[in-house]
Design a protein around this motif. Sequence first.
Motif, short mmCIF file in Angstrom:
data_model
loop_
_atom_site.label_atom_id
_atom_site.label_comp_id
_atom_site.label_asym_id
_atom_site.label_seq_id
_atom_site.Cartn_x
_atom_site.Cartn_y
_atom_site.Cartn_z
N SER A 106 74.87 -56.76 -81.59
CA SER A 106 74.54 -58.11 -81.15
C SER A 106 75.01 -59.18 -82.13
N SER A 107 75.30 -58.82 -83.38
CA SER A 107 75.74 -59.83 -84.34
C SER A 107 77.14 -60.36 -84.03
N ASN A 108 77.95 -59.53 -83.33
CA ASN A 108 79.30 -59.99 -82.96
C ASN A 108 79.63 -59.73 -81.49
N ASN A 109 78.61 -59.34 -80.70
CA ASN A 109 78.77 -59.05 -79.27
C ASN A 109 79.85 -58.01 -79.00
N ARG A 110 79.97 -57.03 -79.88
CA ARG A 110 80.98 -55.97 -79.73
C ARG A 110 80.35 -54.76 -79.06
N LEU A 111 80.95 -54.36 -77.96
CA LEU A 111 80.53 -53.18 -77.21
C LEU A 111 81.57 -52.10 -77.46
N GLN A 112 81.14 -50.99 -78.07
CA GLN A 112 82.08 -49.98 -78.49
C GLN A 112 81.79 -48.63 -77.85
N LEU A 113 82.83 -47.98 -77.39
CA LEU A 113 82.75 -46.61 -76.88
C LEU A 113 82.69 -45.67 -78.08
N VAL A 114 81.68 -44.82 -78.13
CA VAL A 114 81.54 -43.87 -79.23
C VAL A 114 82.08 -42.51 -78.82
N ALA A 115 81.71 -42.06 -77.62
CA ALA A 115 82.14 -40.73 -77.16
C ALA A 115 82.13 -40.66 -75.65
N ILE A 116 82.99 -39.81 -75.12
CA ILE A 116 83.01 -39.48 -73.69
C ILE A 116 82.49 -38.06 -73.60
N VAL A 117 81.42 -37.88 -72.85
CA VAL A 117 80.78 -36.57 -72.79
C VAL A 117 81.12 -35.89 -71.48
#
Length: 117
Positions: A106-117
């Motif tokens: 939330s500090s930079n509004n970055r939505l990141q993909l960590v893993a595809i399961v």
Amino acid sequence: MAELTYPNVANYNGIPLLKGNASVADGKVTITFEPHKFSEQWTGGFWVWVTNAIAAPGSGETPLPVFFNTQGGGNEYPLLRFSGAQATNALLATSTGGVLQCFFNSSNNRLQLVAIV
């Protein structure tokens, strides 16, 4: 959308689970959640259960960027890979749906993909 068998105990006291539906419009793939809003008060990891297929780009087609959004308002966020490049339907293609692990900062509004399961 499919219903959770026991929605009150999915990841009980664990990592949040959001159920999403993927659709294609306006040159992008949007995974839409039931009312849920990323907010400036929340940072952390979560699971995304995509309930339907995400088609791969056809031969000679440009991959489509992927975004997250919520029903009933809220902001649309691009889904980013670790490198900062935006995730596309080429990466997330599936014929049956699937599960993603993500992180929202939330500090930079970055939505990141960590893993595809």
